[in-house]
Write an enzyme that holds these catalytic residues in place. Structure first.
Site, mmCIF file in Angstrom:
data_model
loop_
_atom_site.group_PDB
_atom_site.id
_atom_site.type_symbol
_atom_site.label_atom_id
_atom_site.label_comp_id
_atom_site.label_asym_id
_atom_site.label_seq_id
_atom_site.Cartn_x
_atom_site.Cartn_y
_atom_site.Cartn_z
ATOM 1 N N ARG A 1 -4.427 -5.963 4.997
ATOM 2 C CA ARG A 1 -3.362 -6.381 5.914
ATOM 3 C C ARG A 1 -3.862 -7.311 7.020
ATOM 4 O O ARG A 1 -3.091 -7.783 7.836
ATOM 5 C CB ARG A 1 -2.676 -5.141 6.506
ATOM 6 C CG ARG A 1 -2.041 -4.249 5.426
ATOM 7 C CD ARG A 1 -0.957 -3.361 5.976
ATOM 8 N NE ARG A 1 0.056 -4.127 6.670
ATOM 9 C CZ ARG A 1 1.031 -3.589 7.385
ATOM 10 N NH1 ARG A 1 1.127 -2.287 7.488
ATOM 11 N NH2 ARG A 1 1.913 -4.355 8.007
ATOM 12 N N LEU B 1 0.827 -1.217 0.000
ATOM 13 C CA LEU B 1 0.000 0.000 0.000
ATOM 14 C C LEU B 1 0.856 1.261 0.000
ATOM 15 O O LEU B 1 1.908 1.303 0.637
ATOM 16 C CB LEU B 1 -0.889 0.020 1.250
ATOM 17 C CG LEU B 1 -1.916 -1.085 1.379
ATOM 18 C CD1 LEU B 1 -2.538 -1.056 2.776
ATOM 19 C CD2 LEU B 1 -2.992 -0.917 0.309
ATOM 20 N N CYS C 1 9.198 -0.041 11.712
ATOM 21 C CA CYS C 1 8.104 -0.961 11.387
ATOM 22 C C CYS C 1 8.574 -2.324 10.894
ATOM 23 O O CYS C 1 7.771 -3.241 10.750
ATOM 24 C CB CYS C 1 7.154 -0.340 10.380
ATOM 25 S SG CYS C 1 7.941 0.108 8.864
ATOM 26 N N ARG D 1 -5.439 4.816 10.097
ATOM 27 C CA ARG D 1 -5.468 3.370 10.318
ATOM 28 C C ARG D 1 -6.036 2.956 11.685
ATOM 29 O O ARG D 1 -6.471 1.818 11.847
ATOM 30 C CB ARG D 1 -4.050 2.806 10.178
ATOM 31 C CG ARG D 1 -3.450 2.946 8.783
ATOM 32 C CD ARG D 1 -4.061 1.968 7.806
ATOM 33 N NE ARG D 1 -3.586 2.184 6.438
ATOM 34 C CZ ARG D 1 -2.470 1.661 5.947
ATOM 35 N NH1 ARG D 1 -1.694 0.906 6.711
ATOM 36 N NH2 ARG D 1 -2.136 1.900 4.699
ATOM 37 N N ASP E 1 2.320 -6.354 2.341
ATOM 38 C CA ASP E 1 2.897 -5.489 3.378
ATOM 39 C C ASP E 1 3.358 -6.255 4.622
ATOM 40 O O ASP E 1 3.660 -5.629 5.648
ATOM 41 C CB ASP E 1 1.856 -4.433 3.790
ATOM 42 C CG ASP E 1 1.730 -3.317 2.756
ATOM 43 O OD1 ASP E 1 2.761 -2.706 2.426
ATOM 44 O OD2 ASP E 1 0.609 -3.078 2.276
ATOM 45 N N HIS F 1 1.258 6.864 9.981
ATOM 46 C CA HIS F 1 1.155 6.401 11.371
ATOM 47 C C HIS F 1 1.781 7.438 12.317
ATOM 48 O O HIS F 1 2.627 8.228 11.890
ATOM 49 C CB HIS F 1 1.951 5.102 11.555
ATOM 50 C CG HIS F 1 1.352 3.904 10.900
ATOM 51 N ND1 HIS F 1 2.056 3.104 10.031
ATOM 52 C CD2 HIS F 1 0.127 3.336 11.011
ATOM 53 C CE1 HIS F 1 1.296 2.099 9.626
ATOM 54 N NE2 HIS F 1 0.109 2.220 10.193
ATOM 55 N N GLU G 1 5.660 -4.735 12.548
ATOM 56 C CA GLU G 1 5.299 -3.953 13.730
ATOM 57 C C GLU G 1 3.808 -3.612 13.790
ATOM 58 O O GLU G 1 3.244 -3.449 14.875
ATOM 59 C CB GLU G 1 6.086 -2.645 13.710
ATOM 60 C CG GLU G 1 5.553 -1.647 14.703
ATOM 61 C CD GLU G 1 6.158 -0.276 14.585
ATOM 62 O OE1 GLU G 1 6.019 0.377 13.556
ATOM 63 O OE2 GLU G 1 6.761 0.131 15.570
ATOM 64 N N ASP G 2 3.176 -3.519 12.627
ATOM 65 C CA ASP G 2 1.780 -3.072 12.620
ATOM 66 C C ASP G 2 0.805 -4.116 13.156
ATOM 67 O O ASP G 2 -0.354 -3.795 13.424
ATOM 68 C CB ASP G 2 1.375 -2.655 11.197
ATOM 69 C CG ASP G 2 2.114 -1.396 10.776
ATOM 70 O OD1 ASP G 2 2.265 -0.497 11.619
ATOM 71 O OD2 ASP G 2 2.552 -1.329 9.616
HETATM 72 N N1 LIG Z 1 4.557 1.064 11.012
HETATM 73 C C1 LIG Z 1 4.792 1.426 9.772
HETATM 74 O O1 LIG Z 1 5.343 2.488 9.517
HETATM 75 N N2 LIG Z 1 4.352 0.645 8.810
HETATM 76 C C2 LIG Z 1 4.536 0.898 7.426
HETATM 77 C C3 LIG Z 1 3.453 0.243 6.641
HETATM 78 C C4 LIG Z 1 3.572 0.523 5.179
HETATM 79 C C5 LIG Z 1 2.548 -0.209 4.339
HETATM 80 N N3 LIG Z 1 2.799 0.018 2.957
HETATM 81 C C6 LIG Z 1 1.144 0.237 4.670
HETATM 82 O O2 LIG Z 1 0.660 1.179 4.062
HETATM 83 O O3 LIG Z 1 0.500 -0.355 5.532
#
Ligand SMILES: NC(=O)NCCC[C@H](N)C(=O)O
Length: 258
Positions: free
Chosen positions: A87, A19, A248, A133, A62, A163, A67-68
């Site tokens: 995700r 994404l 992340c 998010r 992704d 984020h 970390e997410d």
């Molecule tokens: N904690 C973060 O900085 N995560 C990066 C996530 C990037 C991924 N392309 C997203 O949009 O979810």
């Protein structure tokens, strides 16, 4: 009990489809991304972190941004419900990994959404970004999970970046660092140090004075070195094209009960 393990997740073959929300899409070189990811993992290893690979999620572009998917407080792992529907299939593998490590497991439930990138812990204060998010129900569920354990959850607006931790992270002494144009309300943080580059706002404390940082923030590395920190620089350019940053690509587990 102090521990020094870190979860990482190998980039999906579909990484280039990841994404992109706040920046223009650029072509991702998958081979280079894998090399950069390996160097990132080596940097953690070289500074005493035992890196553990979560089973890959090859269908999830992704998934490298591990970390997410989970927020740790003490030995409790809060499995998130990512704000982006694409995700959500990333979480079961992470849940299994933290359960195997002996963590207590808790979950964000519908209608809550929360991404780990929106959560910044400084001691027992947990800042949570309410933005694209993470929604209000996610914030409430985070509070309900961790305040009874002694945390204080502080919600902050996030509108300019993906984020909260795309805008701000913290130095080992608790000073929050951020790039002012990307930070909604810097005055919410008791001690705030502006940094000259957007990606300079992202640091991972490796231990001692060492801070893992992206090669794209040389001026900030100089600033932090001048303040007595020791930047350890990695090139994560292919992940930055997908709005990723050094924070992340791993989940540090500092308080496992083993
Ligand atoms: N904690 C973060 O900085 N995560 C990066 C996530 C990037 C991924 N392309 C997203 O949009 O979810």
């Amino acid at each position: 009990m102090p521990s020094k393990k870190a979860l990482v997740r190998r980039p999906s073959p579909r990484l280039a489809e990841g994404l992109v929300t706040h920046i223009a899409r650029e072509r991702v070189d998958h081979g280079l991304a894998v090399e950069q990811w390996e160097a990132y993992v080596e940097a953690l290893d070289a500074h005493g972190w035992e890196t553990l690979e979560v089973d890959p999620a090859d269908d999830c572009p992704d998934s490298v941004f591990v970390e997410d998917t989970v927020v740790m407080y003490r030995n409790v792992a809060l499995i998130t419900r990512p704000g982006a529907e694409s995700r959500r299939a990333e979480t079961p593998g992470v849940e299994e990994a933290v359960a195997r490590l002996g963590c207590s497991v808790n979950w964000i439930w519908e209608p809550g959404t929360l991404d780990g990138g929106d959560v910044l812990k400084i001691g027992d204060t947990i800042y949570v970004g309410r933005g694209g998010r993470t929604n209000a129900a996610g914030v409430q569920q985070l509070r309900a999970a961790f305040e009874p354990l002694g945390a204080r959850v502080v919600a902050v607006p996030v509108s300019k970046v993906l984020h909260l931790k795309s805008a701000v992270t913290a130095l080992p002494d608790g000073t929050v660092i951020g790039h002012i144009p990307m930070t909604d309300v810097p005055s919410l943080f008791p001690r705030f140090l502006p940094v000259p580059e957007e990606s300079g706002a992202h640091v991972v404390h490796l231990g001692g004075a060492k801070l893992l940082m992206a090669a794209s923030a040389p001026k900030t590395a100089d600033l932090l070195a001048d303040l007595g920190h020791e930047p350890v620089v990695v090139d994560i350019g292919e992940f930055e094209k997908l709005e990723g940053c050094v924070t992340c690509l791993s989940v540090r587990l500092r308080e496992l009960y083993v």
